[in-house]
Write an enzyme that holds these catalytic residues in place. Sequence first.
Site, PDB file in Angstrom:
ATOM      1  N   GLU A  70      -2.580  73.455  37.827  1.00  0.00           N
ATOM      2  CA  GLU A  70      -3.427  71.996  38.380  1.00  0.00           C
ATOM      3  C   GLU A  70      -2.681  70.742  37.248  1.00  0.00           C
ATOM      4  O   GLU A  70      -2.583  69.559  37.863  1.00  0.00           O
ATOM      5  CB  GLU A  70      -5.572  72.016  37.865  1.00  0.00           C
ATOM      6  CG  GLU A  70      -5.679  72.653  38.982  1.00  0.00           C
ATOM      7  CD  GLU A  70      -5.430  72.642  40.184  1.00  0.00           C
ATOM      8  OE1 GLU A  70      -4.903  71.530  40.160  1.00  0.00           O
ATOM      9  OE2 GLU A  70      -5.240  73.171  41.306  1.00  0.00           O
TER      10      GLU A  70
ATOM     11  N   HIS B  15       2.095  65.449  37.045  1.00  0.00           N
ATOM     12  CA  HIS B  15       2.906  64.692  38.441  1.00  0.00           C
ATOM     13  C   HIS B  15       2.712  63.552  38.637  1.00  0.00           C
ATOM     14  O   HIS B  15       3.433  62.426  38.647  1.00  0.00           O
ATOM     15  CB  HIS B  15       2.721  65.182  39.611  1.00  0.00           C
ATOM     16  CG  HIS B  15       3.811  65.225  40.567  1.00  0.00           C
ATOM     17  ND1 HIS B  15       3.035  65.757  42.319  1.00  0.00           N
ATOM     18  CD2 HIS B  15       4.780  64.008  40.999  1.00  0.00           C
ATOM     19  CE1 HIS B  15       4.670  64.917  43.002  1.00  0.00           C
ATOM     20  NE2 HIS B  15       5.639  64.516  42.152  1.00  0.00           N
TER      21      HIS B  15
END
Length: 673
Positions: free
Chosen positions: A459, A465
Amino acid sequence: MQNPLLERSTLPFEFPDFPAITAAHYLEAAEAGVARQLEELRAIAQDADAPTFENTFVALERSGQLLRRTIMAYGTVFSAHGTDDLREIDPTLQALFSGHMDAIHLDQGLFDRLASFDATGLEGEDARLVSETLRTFRAAGAELDADKKATLRELNGRITDLSSEYSRKLLGAMNDAAVHFEDAGDLAGLSEGELASAAGAAREAGHESGYLLTLVLPTAQPLLATLEIGESRRRLFEASVTRGRDGENRTLGLAARMAALRATRAELLGHETHADVVLEGATAPSLEAVRERLAELVPAAVANARAEADELAKISGAPINPWDWAYYSAAVAKERYTLDRAALREYFELDAVLARGVFAAAQRLYGLSFSERTDLPLYHPDVRIWDVHNQDGSILGLFLGDFFARPTKSGGAWMNSIRESVGLFNERPVVTNTLNIPKPAAGEPALVSFDEVNTLFHEFGHALHGLFSAGKYPSLAGTSVPRDFVEYPSQVNEMWSLHEEILPGYAAHTETGAPLPEGTIAKLEAAALWGEGFATTEYLTAAVLDLAWHSLPAGETVEDPAAFEDRVLKEAGLIPDLVPSRYRTGYFKHIFDGGYSAGYYSYIWSEVLDADTVEWFTENGGLRRGNGDHFRSELLSRGNTRDPLESYELFRGRPARIEPLLVRRGLPTGQGA
């Protein structure tokens, strides 16, 4: 009280004042945001000036700021802390959001103006914005005639209503299915901390005594690996696989109706199936290519799983039951690899895994530093928040961690954005990671399994990202990439959980401080490869099930969802009676209320890139700052500002190869090459 959402927050990072925001505020702000954006879009469509890039596409990106911040705040809270008042307004909000998307994409005047713009001469992110915006409008039905648009609006509304109902009933089914044990003897194998946690869960759920085992979203329940009594394992397993099958929280019929309506919508949009609609915007070239990839992986995976089952049967003394698989797999790991998975939990304490594992890897690779803060208003006391800094001291963004399970939280684990890194608005990112780790009893350490360690790293890959996004336009920034690409950065980040320079930093016995016994990393890697038959088959079963539901032609209805599920899986050569799907239809939230419909194949598709990337890191010296900077600049920061596969090739120097994935999964390397 003044609605805090109606004006931009004055808190750092424009952080929402969550405790001050009521359900009524979310609803009011959403309605006002829709009305305001419709006015902004009307101005674009009716602009008397000739269309330019700025007065069409950039103006569209600038529109809807009130609605955008409302949706981000609401989406974060509803999934993580969906209290009764939020659940009450959710159907209204989901219908509002769905109708508004139709109002945008089916606005003939707006689309005509966008389509009339001559994008010749644009390049880079500007050109990408034009092509992606027009593709999105066309995929949403912008070129349909008026009658078909009216039908499409009706279908979208019905699908949204069903999805919202599925989500609500699934949360109820999850809570209903929690298994109550009166006698601690039935829970032999659990640690004192796990028993205390189960006792606390029982009191919280209203039981006067006993122990309550709450469920995580996937079929496989972590405690199946440690419960010593077979009947207790069977009860927990059957509670897991029958969620949504019966009672007032039955979800199976909702899933079937959703699949049928999606098929009807696909036909209206000019496609044979809903899967064809989804694949139109994916990195995979076609539905047939995805089917071929899954079909070529199934036989070897199932053969490996059957071989593993034979090994387990030798230990158990009888043919293996699906609820016994994890328990005897742990026994194999203990016997063959001298690896006690249950005992490993004592070496993995949540704070240590975060600070000296997840954060430490990010510091080594990207130069990041993290400092926890306590001055921002959060939606639940369990949530924690960190400032994230670049190596030069500049602020990168905020990271929120919401790690513990509770009855108001959806199952599973996910990343979400409260703010995105968008150059157009000079915004800094605020990202969240949400998990469902059982909350320890007061005063006890929060111990996590090794699977949960991997989830924390996974996660956080999504979080990176979002944090590293350098996009200018919100629709192209951060994680706004094709669904079959979005899992790739997160899967890559898992590689650091076992890295020889990272794991010793966070793995220490919570009582003695002793490091992991020598050789544990090698044993974990060997044990993981042994279990790949089950893991790959479990995953492929879910991916095949997803495509089966979303490859239905228009007009075909499924009267018995459970029988349909069993038939399509066995026809595909899978063995659901022995290796059940990672998610069954009754609790497959990813595809019926999570944006992954016809896209669950994405994990294996992304894993081709992931395994090839791990090989690149290994070839180039591993955990080095230069490697992290290259990965950040060419891939993590790019979002959808260019074709993601182009970003991959610029990072890797060539297209991805499948061989590293086959080796990782224990499959023949000549297969699918």
